[in-house]
Write a protein that holds these residues in place. Structure first.
Motif, PDB file in Angstrom:
ATOM      1  N   ALA A 269      23.179  27.904  19.769  1.00 33.32           N
ATOM      2  CA  ALA A 269      22.421  26.526  20.058  1.00 33.32           C
ATOM      3  C   ALA A 269      20.879  26.823  19.230  1.00 33.32           C
ATOM      4  CB  ALA A 269      21.850  26.583  21.569  1.00 33.32           C
ATOM      5  N   PRO A 270      20.560  25.419  19.023  1.00 30.81           N
ATOM      6  CA  PRO A 270      18.977  25.752  18.277  1.00 30.81           C
ATOM      7  C   PRO A 270      17.996  26.605  18.972  1.00 30.81           C
ATOM      8  CG  PRO A 270      19.891  23.451  18.262  1.00 30.81           C
ATOM      9  CD  PRO A 270      20.736  24.225  19.312  1.00 30.81           C
ATOM     10  N   GLN A 271      17.290  27.660  18.326  1.00 25.74           N
ATOM     11  CA  GLN A 271      16.515  28.426  18.867  1.00 25.74           C
ATOM     12  C   GLN A 271      15.138  28.362  18.381  1.00 25.74           C
ATOM     13  OE1 GLN A 271      16.974  29.818  21.726  1.00 25.74           O
ATOM     14  NE2 GLN A 271      19.345  29.615  21.655  1.00 25.74           N
TER      15      GLN A 271
ATOM     16  N   ALA B 239      10.631  25.692  22.316  1.00 26.59           N
ATOM     17  CA  ALA B 239      11.968  25.409  21.964  1.00 26.59           C
ATOM     18  C   ALA B 239      11.918  24.557  20.759  1.00 26.59           C
ATOM     19  CB  ALA B 239      12.381  24.483  23.071  1.00 26.59           C
ATOM     20  N   ALA B 240      13.275  24.739  20.266  1.00 24.96           N
ATOM     21  CA  ALA B 240      13.724  24.072  18.842  1.00 24.96           C
ATOM     22  C   ALA B 240      13.397  22.504  18.999  1.00 24.96           C
ATOM     23  CB  ALA B 240      15.023  24.587  18.304  1.00 24.96           C
ATOM     24  N   ASP B 241      13.679  21.841  17.851  1.00 30.06           N
ATOM     25  CA  ASP B 241      13.575  20.487  17.761  1.00 30.06           C
ATOM     26  C   ASP B 241      14.439  19.653  18.911  1.00 30.06           C
ATOM     27  OD1 ASP B 241      12.834  17.868  16.528  1.00 30.06           O
ATOM     28  OD2 ASP B 241      14.995  17.823  15.751  1.00 30.06           O
ATOM     29  N   VAL B 242      13.918  18.834  19.555  1.00 30.94           N
ATOM     30  CA  VAL B 242      14.564  18.309  20.796  1.00 30.94           C
ATOM     31  C   VAL B 242      15.842  17.482  20.334  1.00 30.94           C
ATOM     32  CG1 VAL B 242      13.299  16.062  20.686  1.00 30.94           C
ATOM     33  CG2 VAL B 242      14.353  16.753  22.767  1.00 30.94           C
ATOM     34  N   GLN B 243      15.905  16.835  19.075  1.00 26.98           N
ATOM     35  CA  GLN B 243      17.112  16.165  18.422  1.00 26.98           C
ATOM     36  C   GLN B 243      18.326  16.901  18.108  1.00 26.98           C
ATOM     37  OE1 GLN B 243      16.946  12.766  16.122  1.00 26.98           O
ATOM     38  NE2 GLN B 243      15.372  11.803  17.614  1.00 26.98           N
ATOM     39  N   LEU B 244      17.896  18.264  17.410  1.00 24.03           N
ATOM     40  CA  LEU B 244      18.834  19.190  17.211  1.00 24.03           C
ATOM     41  C   LEU B 244      19.617  19.625  18.494  1.00 24.03           C
ATOM     42  CD1 LEU B 244      17.110  21.358  14.409  1.00 24.03           C
ATOM     43  CD2 LEU B 244      19.066  19.470  14.432  1.00 24.03           C
ATOM     44  N   ARG B 245      18.677  19.903  19.543  1.00 26.50           N
ATOM     45  CA  ARG B 245      19.103  20.304  20.862  1.00 26.50           C
ATOM     46  C   ARG B 245      20.008  19.473  21.659  1.00 26.50           C
ATOM     47  NH1 ARG B 245      14.651  21.742  24.431  1.00 26.50           N
ATOM     48  NH2 ARG B 245      13.161  20.393  23.061  1.00 26.50           N
TER      49      ARG B 245
ATOM     50  N   CYS C 112      14.573  18.250  27.054  1.00 32.04           N
ATOM     51  CA  CYS C 112      13.528  17.294  27.311  1.00 32.04           C
ATOM     52  C   CYS C 112      12.506  16.879  26.255  1.00 32.04           C
ATOM     53  CB  CYS C 112      12.887  17.805  28.822  1.00 32.04           C
ATOM     54  SG  CYS C 112      12.007  16.370  29.373  1.00 32.04           S
ATOM     55  N   HIS C 113      11.722  17.766  25.667  1.00 34.60           N
ATOM     56  CA  HIS C 113      10.995  17.548  24.675  1.00 34.60           C
ATOM     57  C   HIS C 113      10.656  18.899  23.959  1.00 34.60           C
ATOM     58  CE1 HIS C 113       8.173  19.245  27.534  1.00 34.60           C
ATOM     59  NE2 HIS C 113       8.270  18.226  28.432  1.00 34.60           N
TER      60      HIS C 113
ATOM     61  N   GLU D  58      15.018  24.326  30.945  1.00 34.26           N
ATOM     62  CA  GLU D  58      13.647  24.726  30.604  1.00 34.26           C
ATOM     63  C   GLU D  58      12.742  24.276  31.403  1.00 34.26           C
ATOM     64  OE1 GLU D  58      13.120  22.574  27.144  1.00 34.26           O
ATOM     65  OE2 GLU D  58      14.741  23.118  26.211  1.00 34.26           O
ATOM     66  N   VAL D  59      11.829  24.990  31.933  1.00 34.45           N
ATOM     67  CA  VAL D  59      10.908  24.968  32.676  1.00 34.45           C
ATOM     68  C   VAL D  59       9.809  24.033  31.501  1.00 34.45           C
ATOM     69  CG1 VAL D  59       9.252  26.826  32.249  1.00 34.45           C
ATOM     70  CG2 VAL D  59       9.434  25.638  34.544  1.00 34.45           C
TER      71      VAL D  59
END
Lengths: 249, 58
Positions: free
Chosen positions: A195-197, A147-153, B57-58, A141-142
């Motif tokens: 993947a979480p989207q 994006a989905a929740d960072v923990q799930l990703r 990342c975030h 990702e730029v």
């Protein structure tokens, strides 16, 4: 009467010796690759990232009233920021190197010789495991994309890397269709689950930049992993040749 | 039970397993810390690397 000393340093136990050989090969190969990877990223990836940050911060607006030039002044070289990036890239690749050489050592103990040439295949497998398979669901990702929740990703990312790595081990060293069947399931499962989207697309960054960033990140990763595999294999082979051959009892 | 003569591969297998697991764990720790931990200072310092290496990342 005490016998004369013939050995000044106490010989290390086989396990300690093995640990230090894995550590040496893995860290040297990893840190050296990390340095090259950092230069590749600074040269090819960082400009795209900085360009995207102009949109993330709102300095530029995509689909505003006027078309925005694709050529922007990205500012002077930021030493602190970029040196931290070099440091962390070296740490990440030192980590990759340690894991790779640890697995090489295990495989060699099972009778599979490891050379620099074999190392190239190991590097390719590492790239598939740590970059390409996770990217199949979560493309690099730029900054400033939705994006989905960072923990799930992070959980999906780790699970995908673990499943893919195990699957590639089974492909390489498994014998028969039971092992290969499990490998196929492990490779496909994370992507069938998905993947979480994000719920909506709200990223302010032009898709051209996102695509360029993903391609660049994956390309630089492929070059770095090929080098890591080569170096890890080469250093490991060199360490193995120096080591005493275990004697059959 | 018949005593099995220890082969060279067998002898080294035993002395490889634990060192390999230890080195693997250290390697994973390095990657986890630089790539995935969300603590703010760590995140900010490793920000560009996380993006460029494809970590979430975030």
């Amino acid at each position: 009467m005490t016998p004369p000393m013939t050995c000044v340093t106490r010989p290390a136990s086989p396990a300690t010796d093995m640990f230090s050989r894995i550590l040496t090969s893995g860290l040297i190969a990893g840190a050296a690759t990390g340095l090259i990877a950092a230069l590749l990223q600074l040269w090819f990836v960082q400009p795209v990232l900085l360009h995207a940050e102009l949109y993330e911060s709102g300095q530029l607006a995509h689909f505003g009233a006027e078309a925005v030039s694709a050529h922007q002044d990205l500012g002077p070289f930021e030493w602190t920021r970029n040196m931290l990036s070099v440091l962390f890239t070296m740490m990440v690749y030192a980590g990759y190197g340690l894991m790779l050489v640890a697995l090489m050592a295990l495989s060699e103990a099972q009778g599979n010789a490891v050379t620099a040439r074999q190392g190239l295949l190991w590097g390719l497998a590492g790239y598939l495991t740590m970059q390409l398979a996770p990217a199949f669901g979560l493309a690099p990702e730029v900054p400033g994309v939705a994006a989905a929740d960072v923990q799930l990703r992070a959980i999906w990312w780790l699970g995908t890397a673990a499943a893919t790595g195990l699957a590639l081990w089974l492909v390489a060293f498994g014998k028969g269709w039971a092992a290969w069947g499990v490998a196929i399931v492990l490779i496909l499962a994370p992507h069938v689950i998905g993947a979480p989207q994000p719920d909506s697309y709200a990223g302010p960054v032009p898709p051209e930049l996102s695509a360029e960033f993903a391609g660049r990140a994956l390309g630089a990763g492929a070059m770095a992993w090929a080098l890591l595999g080569l170096l890890a294999g080469w250093f490991w082979q060199r360490e193995s040749q120096r080591a005493p051959v275990p004697q059959a009892a | 039970m018949t005593a099995k003569p220890m082969t060279a591969a067998g002898a080294s297998r035993a002395s490889v397993l634990f060192p390999a697991i230890a080195a693997f764990a250290i390697g994973f720790g390095l990657i986890f810390m630089s790539g995935l931990v969300q603590a703010e200072t760590l995140h900010d310092a490793a920000h560009d690397v996380r993006h460029a290496t494809g970590f979430p990342c975030h």
